[in-house]
Write a protein that holds these residues in place. Structure first.
Motif, PDB file in Angstrom:
ATOM      1  N   GLY A 173       0.785  -1.232   0.000  1.00 60.11           N
ATOM      2  CA  GLY A 173       0.000   0.000   0.000  1.00 60.11           C
ATOM      3  C   GLY A 173       0.809   1.269   0.000  1.00 60.11           C
ATOM      4  O   GLY A 173       0.248   2.358   0.176  1.00 60.11           O
ATOM      5  N   ASN A 174       2.114   1.173  -0.190  1.00 57.18           N
ATOM      6  CA  ASN A 174       2.972   2.350  -0.198  1.00 57.18           C
ATOM      7  C   ASN A 174       3.139   2.897  -1.611  1.00 57.18           C
ATOM      8  O   ASN A 174       3.066   2.155  -2.594  1.00 57.18           O
ATOM      9  N   LEU A 175       3.398   4.188  -1.702  1.00 54.31           N
ATOM     10  CA  LEU A 175       3.593   4.833  -2.989  1.00 54.31           C
ATOM     11  C   LEU A 175       5.002   4.541  -3.509  1.00 54.31           C
ATOM     12  O   LEU A 175       5.999   4.849  -2.846  1.00 54.31           O
ATOM     13  N   LEU A 176       5.087   3.956  -4.705  1.00 52.90           N
ATOM     14  CA  LEU A 176       6.364   3.707  -5.360  1.00 52.90           C
ATOM     15  C   LEU A 176       6.742   4.862  -6.284  1.00 52.90           C
ATOM     16  O   LEU A 176       7.846   5.409  -6.188  1.00 52.90           O
ATOM     17  N   LEU A 177       5.818   5.206  -7.190  1.00 52.00           N
ATOM     18  CA  LEU A 177       6.072   6.257  -8.171  1.00 52.00           C
ATOM     19  C   LEU A 177       4.757   6.937  -8.528  1.00 52.00           C
ATOM     20  O   LEU A 177       3.673   6.366  -8.334  1.00 52.00           O
TER      21      LEU A 177
END
Length: 215
Positions: A84-88
């Motif tokens: 659930g984390n932002l990569l790009l």
């Protein structure tokens, strides 16, 4: 949504052409911008993203599509990980549609979709397997080849909920840009596919361009 970028290639940190059928493996640092440039048009750039510090965290099509409520990726799309984390984030896009449902070609799918004698043909999964075997320092293996994005690929969703592989909508000089929210590993297979119209039956090179964040 179509948007252009103010970044100039001559000011880039890195520029590298990737022939059709080849792979590209690179770490993108947090804050850096990556442009994938479709040099001759209608090429499919099958791409995987991983947290460079912990590759078990990787791009998730399910989390990304659920949170954005759209099956296509374009400017403003936030690419989320399986945690659930932002990569790009896609910061610029002159093509307007990128697929994250159709998956990557494989020798097995070539055989099933097209003909028994197509199994020997090179495929994106072959490129990824070669990449991870030739670059053990990244800590990737066959099991890490999961959800991918098909940049520049046109895969319409039918009214019945199925997928169709259609003519590409990109053109020479079209590009997509992504800004890294964390250090990420980018693994791209520049698709060698000859059996569907995604790249006009003519695989061509793409160019990868990286900029550092503005000072």
């Amino acid at each position: 949504m179509l948007t252009t970028s103010p970044l100039l290639p001559e000011q880039a940190l890195l520029r590298q052409k990737v022939p059709a059928g080849d792979y590209w493996l690179q770490e993108l640092k947090a804050g850096q911008t990556l442009r994938i440039l479709d040099l001759e048009g209608n090429q499919a750039a099958d791409t995987l993203f991983f947290n460079a510090r912990d590759p078990a965290e990787r791009y998730s099509a399910m989390d990304t599509l659920r949170e954005q409520g759209n099956v296509y990726l374009t400017t403003g799309s936030r690419l989320l990980s399986n945690r659930g984390n932002l990569l790009l984030t896609i910061s610029a896009d002159t093509c307007g549609r990128h697929d994250t449902l159709g998956g990557a070609c494989a020798t097995e799918s070539n055989q099933v979709r097209y003909d028994l004698d197509k199994q020997h043909m090179h495929a994106c999964r072959d490129s990824w397997l070669l990449a991870v075997s030739e670059n053990p320092q990244w800590g990737l293996s066959k099991r890490d080849i999961t959800h991918n994005i098909n940049f520049f690929m046109n895969v319409p969703v039918t009214p019945e909920g199925g997928l169709s592989f259609a003519d590409g909508i990109s053109a020479p000089g079209k590009y997509v840009e992504l800004v890294a929210a964390m250090d990420v590993i980018v693994l791209l297979s520049n698709c060698p596919q000859l059996n569907n119209p995604c790249n006009a039956y003519n695989p061509t090179p793409v160019e990868m361009i990286i900029w550092d964040p503005a000072a």
